[in-house]
Write an enzyme that holds these catalytic residues in place. Structure first.
Site, PDB file in Angstrom:
ATOM      1  N   LYS A  22      15.782 -41.493 -31.712  1.00 42.13           N
ATOM      2  CA  LYS A  22      15.810 -42.948 -31.932  1.00 42.13           C
ATOM      3  C   LYS A  22      16.672 -43.303 -33.136  1.00 42.13           C
ATOM      4  O   LYS A  22      17.520 -44.189 -33.066  1.00 42.13           O
ATOM      5  CB  LYS A  22      14.373 -43.449 -32.159  1.00 42.13           C
ATOM      6  CG  LYS A  22      14.293 -44.851 -32.740  1.00 42.13           C
ATOM      7  CD  LYS A  22      12.867 -45.324 -32.935  1.00 42.13           C
ATOM      8  CE  LYS A  22      12.217 -44.939 -34.240  1.00 42.13           C
ATOM      9  NZ  LYS A  22      12.612 -45.747 -35.409  1.00 42.13           N
ATOM     10  N   ASN A  23      16.437 -42.610 -34.255  1.00 43.96           N
ATOM     11  CA  ASN A  23      17.093 -43.018 -35.496  1.00 43.96           C
ATOM     12  C   ASN A  23      18.562 -42.601 -35.582  1.00 43.96           C
ATOM     13  O   ASN A  23      19.247 -42.912 -36.553  1.00 43.96           O
ATOM     14  CB  ASN A  23      16.310 -42.513 -36.717  1.00 43.96           C
ATOM     15  CG  ASN A  23      15.007 -43.287 -36.864  1.00 43.96           C
ATOM     16  OD1 ASN A  23      14.803 -44.319 -36.206  1.00 43.96           O
ATOM     17  ND2 ASN A  23      14.104 -42.789 -37.702  1.00 43.96           N
ATOM     18  N   CYS A 117       7.565 -54.827 -44.611  1.00 43.22           N
ATOM     19  CA  CYS A 117       7.134 -54.154 -43.382  1.00 43.22           C
ATOM     20  C   CYS A 117       5.814 -53.482 -43.693  1.00 43.22           C
ATOM     21  O   CYS A 117       5.430 -53.334 -44.858  1.00 43.22           O
ATOM     22  CB  CYS A 117       8.248 -53.203 -42.999  1.00 43.22           C
ATOM     23  SG  CYS A 117       7.834 -51.673 -42.242  1.00 43.22           S
ATOM     24  N   ARG A 122      10.588 -52.342 -48.498  1.00 41.24           N
ATOM     25  CA  ARG A 122      11.825 -51.971 -47.815  1.00 41.24           C
ATOM     26  C   ARG A 122      12.966 -52.969 -48.021  1.00 41.24           C
ATOM     27  O   ARG A 122      13.472 -53.578 -47.070  1.00 41.24           O
ATOM     28  CB  ARG A 122      11.564 -51.747 -46.325  1.00 41.24           C
ATOM     29  CG  ARG A 122      10.526 -50.667 -46.097  1.00 41.24           C
ATOM     30  CD  ARG A 122      10.311 -50.350 -44.650  1.00 41.24           C
ATOM     31  NE  ARG A 122      11.385 -49.572 -44.069  1.00 41.24           N
ATOM     32  CZ  ARG A 122      11.418 -49.192 -42.787  1.00 41.24           C
ATOM     33  NH1 ARG A 122      10.440 -49.522 -41.979  1.00 41.24           N
ATOM     34  NH2 ARG A 122      12.420 -48.472 -42.326  1.00 41.24           N
ATOM     35  N   ASP A 308       8.493 -39.344 -42.025  1.00 41.74           N
ATOM     36  CA  ASP A 308       8.138 -39.682 -40.639  1.00 41.74           C
ATOM     37  C   ASP A 308       7.219 -38.647 -39.991  1.00 41.74           C
ATOM     38  O   ASP A 308       6.791 -38.832 -38.850  1.00 41.74           O
ATOM     39  CB  ASP A 308       9.408 -39.858 -39.789  1.00 41.74           C
ATOM     40  CG  ASP A 308      10.179 -41.119 -40.159  1.00 41.74           C
ATOM     41  OD1 ASP A 308       9.606 -41.992 -40.829  1.00 41.74           O
ATOM     42  OD2 ASP A 308      11.365 -41.219 -39.786  1.00 41.74           O
ATOM     43  N   ARG A 400       7.862 -48.062 -29.309  1.00 38.29           N
ATOM     44  CA  ARG A 400       9.137 -48.266 -30.012  1.00 38.29           C
ATOM     45  C   ARG A 400       9.823 -46.932 -30.284  1.00 38.29           C
ATOM     46  O   ARG A 400      11.039 -46.884 -30.410  1.00 38.29           O
ATOM     47  CB  ARG A 400       8.897 -48.962 -31.364  1.00 38.29           C
ATOM     48  CG  ARG A 400       8.413 -50.378 -31.225  1.00 38.29           C
ATOM     49  CD  ARG A 400       8.247 -50.993 -32.583  1.00 38.29           C
ATOM     50  NE  ARG A 400       9.492 -50.828 -33.338  1.00 38.29           N
ATOM     51  CZ  ARG A 400       9.654 -51.176 -34.593  1.00 38.29           C
ATOM     52  NH1 ARG A 400       8.673 -51.719 -35.253  1.00 38.29           N
ATOM     53  NH2 ARG A 400      10.804 -50.997 -35.198  1.00 38.29           N
TER      54      ARG A 400
HETATM   55  N1  EPU Z   1      15.397 -48.741 -50.409  1.00 33.88           N
HETATM   56  C1  EPU Z   1      15.709 -49.613 -51.435  1.00 33.88           C
HETATM   57  N2  EPU Z   1      16.821 -50.391 -51.288  1.00 33.88           N
HETATM   58  C2  EPU Z   1      17.625 -50.341 -50.194  1.00 33.88           C
HETATM   59  C3  EPU Z   1      17.296 -49.447 -49.170  1.00 33.88           C
HETATM   60  C4  EPU Z   1      16.178 -48.649 -49.302  1.00 33.88           C
HETATM   61  O1  EPU Z   1      15.011 -49.685 -52.432  1.00 33.88           O
HETATM   62  O2  EPU Z   1      18.617 -51.094 -50.130  1.00 33.88           O
HETATM   63  C5  EPU Z   1      14.187 -47.877 -50.533  1.00 33.88           C
HETATM   64  C6  EPU Z   1      13.141 -48.171 -49.467  1.00 33.88           C
HETATM   65  O3  EPU Z   1      12.321 -49.257 -49.809  1.00 33.88           O
HETATM   66  C7  EPU Z   1      12.399 -46.854 -49.382  1.00 33.88           C
HETATM   67  C8  EPU Z   1      13.496 -45.820 -49.669  1.00 33.88           C
HETATM   68  O4  EPU Z   1      14.575 -46.550 -50.273  1.00 33.88           O
HETATM   69  O5  EPU Z   1      11.431 -46.790 -50.394  1.00 33.88           O
HETATM   70  C9  EPU Z   1      14.022 -45.110 -48.461  1.00 33.88           C
HETATM   71  O6  EPU Z   1      14.289 -46.039 -47.425  1.00 33.88           O
HETATM   72  P1  EPU Z   1      15.471 -45.870 -46.392  1.00 33.88           P
HETATM   73  O7  EPU Z   1      16.455 -46.959 -46.606  1.00 33.88           O
HETATM   74  O8  EPU Z   1      15.976 -44.472 -46.399  1.00 33.88           O
HETATM   75  O9  EPU Z   1      14.717 -46.137 -45.021  1.00 33.88           O
HETATM   76  P2  EPU Z   1      15.361 -46.834 -43.764  1.00 33.88           P
HETATM   77  O10 EPU Z   1      16.788 -46.487 -43.695  1.00 33.88           O
HETATM   78  O11 EPU Z   1      14.956 -48.246 -43.714  1.00 33.88           O
HETATM   79  C10 EPU Z   1      15.053 -44.836 -42.098  1.00 33.88           C
HETATM   80  C11 EPU Z   1      14.345 -44.609 -40.805  1.00 33.88           C
HETATM   81  C12 EPU Z   1      12.849 -44.582 -41.052  1.00 33.88           C
HETATM   82  C13 EPU Z   1      12.544 -43.450 -42.027  1.00 33.88           C
HETATM   83  C14 EPU Z   1      13.340 -43.650 -43.314  1.00 33.88           C
HETATM   84  C15 EPU Z   1      13.177 -42.512 -44.300  1.00 33.88           C
HETATM   85  C16 EPU Z   1      15.872 -45.593 -39.213  1.00 33.88           C
HETATM   86  C17 EPU Z   1      16.177 -46.671 -38.236  1.00 33.88           C
HETATM   87  N3  EPU Z   1      14.716 -45.674 -39.883  1.00 33.88           N
HETATM   88  O12 EPU Z   1      14.590 -46.091 -42.574  1.00 33.88           O
HETATM   89  O13 EPU Z   1      12.236 -44.309 -39.793  1.00 33.88           O
HETATM   90  O14 EPU Z   1      11.173 -43.436 -42.329  1.00 33.88           O
HETATM   91  O15 EPU Z   1      14.742 -43.775 -43.009  1.00 33.88           O
HETATM   92  O16 EPU Z   1      13.551 -41.315 -43.735  1.00 33.88           O
HETATM   93  O17 EPU Z   1      16.656 -44.665 -39.362  1.00 33.88           O
HETATM   94  C18 EPU Z   1      10.490 -44.297 -38.232  1.00 33.88           C
HETATM   95  O18 EPU Z   1      11.266 -43.787 -37.409  1.00 33.88           O
HETATM   96  O19 EPU Z   1       9.241 -44.364 -38.009  1.00 33.88           O
HETATM   97  C19 EPU Z   1      10.994 -44.817 -39.500  1.00 33.88           C
HETATM   98  C20 EPU Z   1      10.306 -45.650 -40.264  1.00 33.88           C
END
Ligand code: EPU
Length: 421
Positions: A22-23, A117, A122, A308, A400
């Site tokens: 998915k990701n 969320c 996030r 995850d 999802r």
């Molecule tokens: N963060 C910030 N600022 C930003 C972006 C992120 O502070 O601009 C923080 C977030 O709040 C969090 C940390 O950085 O505390 C890591 O977040 P990240 O941005 O890496 O998460 P994401 O990209 O929103 C993806 C996956 C998630 C997975 C996380 C961590 C996708 C679509 N989603 O989310 O997947 O948990 O990376 O590996 O790729 C899931 O599949 O169940 C899922 C939640």
């Protein structure tokens, strides 16, 4: 809303084909916006989040053709709107992934700012800061990100936190920028590498994917014309079924997977007492009927233990022998499964971002629900070992991210069925 009804107690046994990730599929579908010709994406999992992404692209005017194997042909040449509405972004935060490609290729985007969320606040500040540093004009008005740019300019970006979708958004933007972009402290997740491979197949020049420094030489245009790109296997789906087999004292063989992407998870499963064999694209796990031993862990970005997989290991520790500490460092509120597991008889104490789990010999079935994907999946796993019946509600979260979970688990011998609403 559909529910899952599970009667626990059967050790899982059999073979299972793992779906595409998915990701990786979500950023790659967004990345197809960068292509001048139609590009075809294969091994796409059959999931609600994929449908949502297709609806989002379709509303923008992107032409999509899906065949019976769910290969998706994406042709962005027909695009006429650069808008991602709130009603879509609120159901799927990954919609933010269209921002980088839209600004880079079409010079404008209007994307709803994702709100908080269930698992944490996030924010997307690093996505926006990075695009601004590349010369985009960004403002947030009435809950929407408005971004415009003539042509983005390459620059050096140092992310002050590792972010998966942030790295992906900025990588896609940099692919068409003028000059070279360096992204330091980049996410190293395999899904980031899959996106880089996809972009490179279309003519991008992304170097260093899988390390924490990416170098992206911008090019004038990308074309995936004639390209058929297969999404990599889902390492989290793989890990979830391995834990399910381990918890139930069972034996499974996963096909179409990538053991090399699951090192941290396999180490912990072996520590729990699982016998594991791997080939290039398969993993076999055998618990030989034994109860798992407790395993402590700490989540962190790849290649460390994935957030995850935290909820699933919490579920396993609930019935394991001994006491484990589980520390969540990526998201601030990712223990919502704990209270539901306690209702099933689990012995868990929460202290700030650490759960202390003392295994009990048996959980008892109960009606439960969760408000995020992995937490919901972990409740299904708990149901598989609980005495009596467990009803997992609100399973649209599971739909999802897990393709046909009840069919796959039934195939392994679990007693599980979907009760349509
Ligand atoms: N963060 C910030 N600022 C930003 C972006 C992120 O502070 O601009 C923080 C977030 O709040 C969090 C940390 O950085 O505390 C890591 O977040 P990240 O941005 O890496 O998460 P994401 O990209 O929103 C993806 C996956 C998630 C997975 C996380 C961590 C996708 C679509 N989603 O989310 O997947 O948990 O990376 O590996 O790729 C899931 O599949 O169940 C899922 C939640």
């Amino acid at each position: 809303m559909d529910k899952l009804l599970i009667s626990g107690g059967t050790p899982l046994s059999g073979d299972l084909r793992v779906s595409g990730a998915k990701n990786a599929a979500l950023p790659i579908l967004a990345g197809a916006l960068l292509s001048e010709g139609a590009v075809t994406i294969g091994n796409v999992p059959h999931l609600h989040d994929i449908t949502t992404t297709m609806e989002l692209l379709g509303r923008m005017g992107v032409h999509l053709v899906v065949d019976e194997k769910l290969n998706i042909e994406v042709d962005a040449s027909t695009i006429k709107s650069f808008y991602a509405p709130y009603e879509m972004v609120k159901t799927m935060r990954a919609s933010i992934l269209v921002l980088g490609p839209l600004v880079a290729r079409f010079g404008r985007a209007e994307v709803s700012l994702p709100g908080g969320c269930a698992i944490g606040t996030r924010p997307v500040n690093l996505h926006l800061q990075g695009l601004a540093a590349m010369g985009a004009d960004i403002s947030v008005r009435n809950g929407y990100i408005h971004a415009t740019a003539k042509r983005l300019k390459g620059c050096r970006l140092v992310l002050d936190q590792i972010t998966v979708t942030g790295t992906e958004n900025l990588m896609m933007a940099a692919a068409l920028a003028e000059g070279t972009t360096i992204i330091e402290n980049a996410a190293r997740e395999p899904e980031v590498v899959d996106l880089a491979d996809f972009l490179n197949e279309m003519g991008a020049k992304v170097y260093g994917a899988g390390t924490d420094i990416l170098e992206i030489e911008g090019v004038q245009a990308l074309s995936g014309k004639g390209l058929h790109y297969n999404i990599l296997p889902d390492r989290i789906e793989s890990g979830t079924y391995l834990v399910a087999a381990a918890m139930t004292g069972g034996r499974i063989r996963l096909k179409n997977t990538r053991p090399d992407l699951l090192d941290a998870v396999l180490i912990k499963l072996r520590e729990a007492g699982a016998h594991i064999d791997c080939g290039e694209n398969w993993i076999e796990l055998d618990m030989r009927g034994q109860r798992p031993k407790s395993v402590s862990l700490r989540t962190a970005p790849y290649p460390a233990f994935p957030t995850d997989m935290q909820a699933q290991f919490t579920a396993m520790n609930c019935i394991a022998e001994g006491t484990a500490t589980i520390t969540e460092t990526v998201f601030e509120n990712r223990f919502m499964h704990v209270q539901e597991m306690q209702r099933m008889g689990a012995n868990i104490k929460l202290e700030s971002n650490t759960a202390i789990v003392t295994g009990v010999s048996r959980l008892t079935g109960a009606p439960v629900m969760a408000t995020d994907l992995r937490a919901s999946a972990s409740l299904v796993l708990a149901g598989l070992v609980a005495e009596g019946q467990t009803i997992v509600e609100r399973i649209y979260h599971i739909d999802r991210g897990y393709e046909c979970i009840e069919e796959k688990l039934s195939q392994l011998g679990a007693e599980i069925k979907r009760i349509p609403s």
